[in-house]
Design a protein around this motif. Sequence first.
Motif, PDB file in Angstrom:
ATOM      1  N   UNK A   1       4.197  12.038   3.093  1.00  0.00           N
ATOM      2  CA  UNK A   1       3.937  11.887   1.818  1.00  0.00           C
ATOM      3  C   UNK A   1       3.010  10.852   1.217  1.00  0.00           C
ATOM      4  N   UNK A   2       1.784  10.847   2.246  1.00  0.00           N
ATOM      5  CA  UNK A   2       0.615   9.957   1.964  1.00  0.00           C
ATOM      6  C   UNK A   2      -0.482  10.469   1.422  1.00  0.00           C
ATOM      7  N   UNK A   3      -0.289  11.913   0.923  1.00  0.00           N
ATOM      8  CA  UNK A   3      -1.587  12.569   0.517  1.00  0.00           C
ATOM      9  C   UNK A   3      -1.757  11.715  -1.053  1.00  0.00           C
ATOM     10  N   UNK A   4      -3.119  11.621  -1.315  1.00  0.00           N
ATOM     11  CA  UNK A   4      -3.647  10.760  -2.396  1.00  0.00           C
ATOM     12  C   UNK A   4      -3.175   9.156  -2.101  1.00  0.00           C
ATOM     13  N   UNK A   5      -2.878   8.526  -1.110  1.00  0.00           N
ATOM     14  CA  UNK A   5      -2.511   7.174  -0.705  1.00  0.00           C
ATOM     15  C   UNK A   5      -3.469   6.864   0.197  1.00  0.00           C
TER      16      UNK A   5
ATOM     17  N   UNK B   1      -9.879   6.641  -6.271  1.00  0.00           N
ATOM     18  CA  UNK B   1      -9.453   6.007  -4.838  1.00  0.00           C
ATOM     19  C   UNK B   1     -10.317   6.160  -3.729  1.00  0.00           C
TER      20      UNK B   1
ATOM     21  N   UNK C   1       1.529   2.767  -2.975  1.00  0.00           N
ATOM     22  CA  UNK C   1       0.356   3.299  -3.692  1.00  0.00           C
ATOM     23  C   UNK C   1       0.715   4.884  -3.572  1.00  0.00           C
ATOM     24  N   UNK C   2       1.484   5.310  -2.507  1.00  0.00           N
ATOM     25  CA  UNK C   2       1.578   6.589  -2.517  1.00  0.00           C
ATOM     26  C   UNK C   2       2.116   7.461  -3.611  1.00  0.00           C
ATOM     27  N   UNK C   3       2.146   8.699  -3.529  1.00  0.00           N
ATOM     28  CA  UNK C   3       2.613   9.478  -4.864  1.00  0.00           C
ATOM     29  C   UNK C   3       3.948   9.694  -5.031  1.00  0.00           C
TER      30      UNK C   3
ATOM     31  N   UNK D   1      -4.753  17.980 -10.978  1.00  0.00           N
ATOM     32  CA  UNK D   1      -6.024  18.303 -10.054  1.00  0.00           C
ATOM     33  C   UNK D   1      -5.721  17.765  -8.463  1.00  0.00           C
ATOM     34  N   UNK D   2      -6.221  18.834  -7.679  1.00  0.00           N
ATOM     35  CA  UNK D   2      -5.974  18.619  -6.336  1.00  0.00           C
ATOM     36  C   UNK D   2      -7.320  18.040  -5.684  1.00  0.00           C
ATOM     37  N   UNK D   3      -8.374  18.029  -6.404  1.00  0.00           N
ATOM     38  CA  UNK D   3      -9.450  17.655  -5.545  1.00  0.00           C
ATOM     39  C   UNK D   3     -10.558  17.306  -6.886  1.00  0.00           C
TER      40      UNK D   3
ATOM     41  N   UNK E   1       0.835  -1.234   0.006  1.00  0.00           N
ATOM     42  CA  UNK E   1      -0.008  -0.172   0.020  1.00  0.00           C
ATOM     43  C   UNK E   1       0.890   1.166  -0.042  1.00  0.00           C
ATOM     44  N   UNK E   2       1.924   1.308   0.581  1.00  0.00           N
ATOM     45  CA  UNK E   2       2.970   2.274   0.665  1.00  0.00           C
ATOM     46  C   UNK E   2       3.162   2.512  -0.452  1.00  0.00           C
TER      47      UNK E   2
ATOM     48  N   UNK F   1      -2.983   4.785   2.332  1.00  0.00           N
ATOM     49  CA  UNK F   1      -2.297   4.760   3.530  1.00  0.00           C
ATOM     50  C   UNK F   1      -2.877   5.781   4.546  1.00  0.00           C
TER      51      UNK F   1
ATOM     52  N   UNK G   1      -7.727  12.244  -0.183  1.00  0.00           N
ATOM     53  CA  UNK G   1      -7.569  11.744  -1.434  1.00  0.00           C
ATOM     54  C   UNK G   1      -8.127  12.570  -2.754  1.00  0.00           C
ATOM     55  N   UNK G   2      -7.285  12.878  -3.530  1.00  0.00           N
ATOM     56  CA  UNK G   2      -7.631  13.719  -4.701  1.00  0.00           C
ATOM     57  C   UNK G   2      -8.268  13.185  -5.725  1.00  0.00           C
TER      58      UNK G   2
ATOM     59  N   UNK H   1      -8.943  13.502 -14.972  1.00  0.00           N
ATOM     60  CA  UNK H   1      -7.734  13.037 -14.647  1.00  0.00           C
ATOM     61  C   UNK H   1      -6.730  13.384 -15.852  1.00  0.00           C
TER      62      UNK H   1
ATOM     63  N   UNK I   1       4.406  11.537  -8.455  1.00  0.00           N
ATOM     64  CA  UNK I   1       3.829  12.930  -8.054  1.00  0.00           C
ATOM     65  C   UNK I   1       4.897  13.899  -7.621  1.00  0.00           C
TER      66      UNK I   1
END
Lengths: 515, 289
Positions: B134-138, B221, A22-24, A68-70, A19-20, B140, B216-217, A46, A27
């Motif tokens: 660093x977990x934005x959009x993750x 997700x 899956x982080x950005x 996009x942030x939201x 899962x880690x 976790x 989550x942006x 997207x 980005x």
Amino acid sequence: MVKRVMAAAAAAMMTVTCLAGCGGGKQAKDADEKIKIFSGYLGNMTVGDDNSPIYKTLHEKLGIEIEPMSSNTNSNDAATKLNVLLASGEVPDIFVSSGVDINNRQYTQWIKEGIVLPLSDYSKDYPNIDNKLKQFDDLKALEEGKHYFLPIYSYEGNNETVGSSCTWIRKDWLKKLNLEMPKTTEDFIKVATAFAQNDPDGNGQNDTTGYSFSKVYGFPYDLFDTRYNRFKKVDGKWEPEIVSDNMKEALKAFQKMYNSGAVDREFVIGPSCEDKFISGKAGMIGGKGMWYDDMYEKFKAAYPDKNPEDMFCIMDDITNTSGYVRGNGQDNYYLMTAVSGVSSEAKQKKSMKLLDYLLSDEGLKLMRYGVEGVDYEEKDGKITRTVPNDEKTGRQKKMAAVDSVAALKSLVTWDSLFMYDDEPFKERRLEYSKHAIERDSKFPNPLRYLKLDEEKISNVKKKELETYFFETATNMIINNEDIDSGFEKMKQEWYKRGGTAYVEEINAKAKEAGL
Amino acid sequence: MKRSLGEKAFNVFNIIFLAICALIMIYPFYFVVIRSVMPYQELVQSKLTLWPKSFTFESYKAILGYKYITSGFLVTVMLVVCGVPLTLAGNLMFAYGLTKRDLPGRAFINAFITIPMFVGGGLIPGYLLIKNLGLINSWLSIILPAFMSTYYLVVSRSFFESIPTELEESAMLDGASYLTIFIRIVIPLSLPIITTIALFSAVNRWNGWYNAMLYLNDKNKWPLALVLRDILINNNTSDMAADNRDSMFMMEENLKMATVVVSIVPILIIYPFIQKYFTKGMMLGAVKS
């Protein structure tokens, strides 16, 4: 047992590790280059790894990349998230907010802290932004003499004030009860009362109402030449219409209609007016002419054996008790776009470039029709869309459904008059909308751009005064109390609770502005 | 045993009273289910119908075909499947450790975990922490903040303290370590509290939307609860029809009701199977002798 537990623990650790991942990662790498955009209206936009021809075009033309942030489409959620972002120091490069309509303190603070870029200081290099800001020049009075927010305009053209409302009326009920289309306030009350008392649906029961609306604010006060949130100049002084004689007359009529059932007795709890209208429980409701197709389809689905056009229509404009049609002018924008004042200069330039492009004819065409050769063909100035059909409607998909990046249009405009050629009732909807704009644009709020002193009359206090007024008025109507004497008492109390300071401040600021 | 007339009357009254209570509880859910399958034509009549004239499952078809519902469902299942074991593992081990009187700094640790229960860190520090990790959009960012819970810790600690110490002492005499005792004695004896925490945690994760909204942006997700909120609160069925509002309007009411059913049913199915443990766990954690 121990082995099994150890295996489970190991599996859990692996899951966490996966899962880690899956982080950005990517980005973070590109974060400095991309223009971060925050808006609650980007839908499911997207970018980057998809095959968006619009995004590719934007990238080629402007040399920008977007993040996009939201995806929040709820305005409350979007506001919460924006506040958290700004308070955390993570200011998006471009963000949409209520701008000057939030409250004086908040946006003034943003300006003071340099969170928002003074757009008008840089707009000479961006002609489309410059033009749009000039259209809303009056807004500068609220923004320390500069434009910090770009209004997201609703309708094309130079109108600063517009309108969109209409009243839907049951045409079949008028016919059944042998009534004429109402033209005056008196007619309106007569028709509403007949709808409530003369069994227009013919079911033998007294189960219909004339006009349904939600909450006390929804009553058509314009028909009595008054509005609760406006001031009128009387003998050189601005007087609040909320405590005017016309308002008293409006409340008296309101009470009478309430007692006869001519207005929806459930207005306090906020009924679903549209459901009542379609299901034959209410004869008139407020709406928007642009949504004629929607109402048509709903009637068609509810009454498959009937022609919706024989069942409902838009009511003619009503001449009010003062002898004229009073429109309710609204700002020709909803929400505002800001550019971060704390981003790097390069990013600010790119942000301005993007907004300027979106405001251009070319940008608007790209957002509406997509890319030539991919989404449409153009011959002799005529555009033929080549996008696939929507399975359900059988009509061609709208651009945002084909290419989600088209949602970027909502950073600068709602493009509310734009329709594709194959949209149902296009001409009629345009006609209704243009009529509403023409009618309401004549009635701007002259005091709209007065920046009141928060210390003298805060937004909270204004809301309190309005709440006090409507709570008292509602009680008088529901409990059938005498409006004449009750209104005078309520008026005195309204002034005592802060109304006097409000009126004084309005008049002082209006005088300064030469109004 | 022969019952007196008074007892019989009391029983009849009880049955009637409880039946009415049950009806009041069940009716809203029944209403939602019925409205979810009622054709639009009947729906707009706004009548309280106990049984529709005809049924339509269009709304369920639309929901199951809507990509954000499907992805939201999968995300939520993943959050529950990954999050609940983590919550259990973390909280139970921590709580067991806290029951040991010879644990160094036990009083400090107890205070350390209890204070946040009364004074939270706040929204902004929480956001900054997640951002700096660093977990934005993750995902976790959704799993980790709910990893430890003071409430679960306190409840499970109280439960563990009710287990007779003699059991552990005898195991120690046989040479068992703390880990062996925890896994082979404490865990098997603690099924009620484990089930209770698992259920609490699962329900919280199933219904949780706020953190997802903040962190989550990317809509792909989003967990189910946030997608449903988007549909229910915003009336945002337009997105479901890929920007073709007019093609979906007739199912708006059905859709809303159907989304409620879709979100409730999985949890509803689990409840009866663990209810026995659940009740027991609540009672056992509540009283300490």
